[in-house]
Motif scaffolding. Structure first.
Motif, PDB file in Angstrom:
ATOM      1  N   SER A 113     -11.119   2.477   2.062  1.00  0.00           N
ATOM      2  CA  SER A 113     -10.064   1.720   2.805  1.00  0.00           C
ATOM      3  C   SER A 113      -9.658   2.582   3.831  1.00  0.00           C
ATOM      4  O   SER A 113      -9.191   1.802   4.847  1.00  0.00           O
ATOM      5  CB  SER A 113      -9.027   1.483   1.725  1.00  0.00           C
ATOM      6  OG  SER A 113      -8.137   2.560   1.473  1.00  0.00           O
ATOM      7  N   THR A 167      -2.050   2.008   2.245  1.00  0.00           N
ATOM      8  CA  THR A 167      -2.528   2.718   1.019  1.00  0.00           C
ATOM      9  C   THR A 167      -1.373   2.542  -0.222  1.00  0.00           C
ATOM     10  O   THR A 167      -1.824   2.853  -1.346  1.00  0.00           O
ATOM     11  CB  THR A 167      -2.728   4.103   1.199  1.00  0.00           C
ATOM     12  OG1 THR A 167      -1.330   4.604   1.586  1.00  0.00           O
ATOM     13  CG2 THR A 167      -3.814   4.313   1.874  1.00  0.00           C
ATOM     14  N   TYR A 225      -9.631   1.314   7.508  1.00  0.00           N
ATOM     15  CA  TYR A 225      -8.194   1.148   8.407  1.00  0.00           C
ATOM     16  C   TYR A 225      -8.646   1.845   9.653  1.00  0.00           C
ATOM     17  O   TYR A 225      -8.033   1.310  10.707  1.00  0.00           O
ATOM     18  CB  TYR A 225      -7.209   1.626   7.882  1.00  0.00           C
ATOM     19  CG  TYR A 225      -5.973   1.543   8.483  1.00  0.00           C
ATOM     20  CD1 TYR A 225      -5.424   0.179   8.614  1.00  0.00           C
ATOM     21  CD2 TYR A 225      -5.305   2.661   9.034  1.00  0.00           C
ATOM     22  CE1 TYR A 225      -4.176   0.154   8.919  1.00  0.00           C
ATOM     23  CE2 TYR A 225      -4.267   2.448   9.668  1.00  0.00           C
ATOM     24  CZ  TYR A 225      -3.752   1.071   9.780  1.00  0.00           C
ATOM     25  OH  TYR A 225      -2.479   0.948  10.451  1.00  0.00           O
ATOM     26  N   LEU A 261      -2.900  -0.070  -2.325  1.00  0.00           N
ATOM     27  CA  LEU A 261      -3.861   0.496  -3.417  1.00  0.00           C
ATOM     28  C   LEU A 261      -2.977   1.405  -4.662  1.00  0.00           C
ATOM     29  O   LEU A 261      -3.502   1.261  -5.633  1.00  0.00           O
ATOM     30  CB  LEU A 261      -4.798   1.537  -2.643  1.00  0.00           C
ATOM     31  CG  LEU A 261      -5.966   0.782  -1.992  1.00  0.00           C
ATOM     32  CD1 LEU A 261      -6.468   1.967  -1.284  1.00  0.00           C
ATOM     33  CD2 LEU A 261      -6.751  -0.032  -2.811  1.00  0.00           C
ATOM     34  N   SER A 310      -9.676   4.836  -2.099  1.00  0.00           N
ATOM     35  CA  SER A 310      -8.786   5.326  -0.942  1.00  0.00           C
ATOM     36  C   SER A 310      -9.676   5.722   0.074  1.00  0.00           C
ATOM     37  O   SER A 310      -9.109   5.281   1.436  1.00  0.00           O
ATOM     38  CB  SER A 310      -8.135   6.542  -1.715  1.00  0.00           C
ATOM     39  OG  SER A 310      -7.150   5.826  -2.713  1.00  0.00           O
TER      40      SER A 310
END
Length: 120
Positions: free
Chosen positions: A34, A60, A38, A63, A31
């Protein structure tokens, strides 16, 4: 023995599961990475719009959609198949409980209780 006793035992077993903690650590790491990717990717590519909160939430969701079922599989495996391999399910069913109490306790057990969850 009631269903709440069985649920408490299953919750304690889930908290002590190393596989579940490893999965949570991988989820947190993925998390963070990413989210960083992002936020930084539009700036590196020169996108004028940049990253938005709505886009990050949408990003998210993928995920969460991957890791929540994996965590459920780990918890349910330890709750059912793990006890069957160890033989503790036979001991549990030999006690004066009904099968309904065992079923309800196994279903409710891995669900985190807000009063018991401590993040620190």
């Amino acid at each position: 023995m009631t269903w709440s006793t069985i649920a408490k035992k299953d919750f304690r077993d889930a908290v002590q599961s190393r596989a579940l903690w490893a999965l949570v650590a991988v989820f947190v790491l993925a998390s963070v990475l990413s989210t960083y990717a992002y936020v930084e990717a539009p700036e590196l590519l020169g996108s004028p719009g940049g990253a938005t909160l709505g886009g990050l939430i949408f990003f998210t969701i993928g995920l969460v959609g991957l890791f929540v079922p994996l965590a459920a599989i780990v918890v349910c495996y330890k709750s059912l198949a793990g006890e069957r391999e160890l033989g503790s399910i036979k001991l549990l069913l030999s006690l004066p409980t009904t099968r309904l109490d065992v079923f309800v306790g196994k279903v409710v057990g891995p669900v985190p209780k807000p009063s018991r969850v401590c993040l620190w």
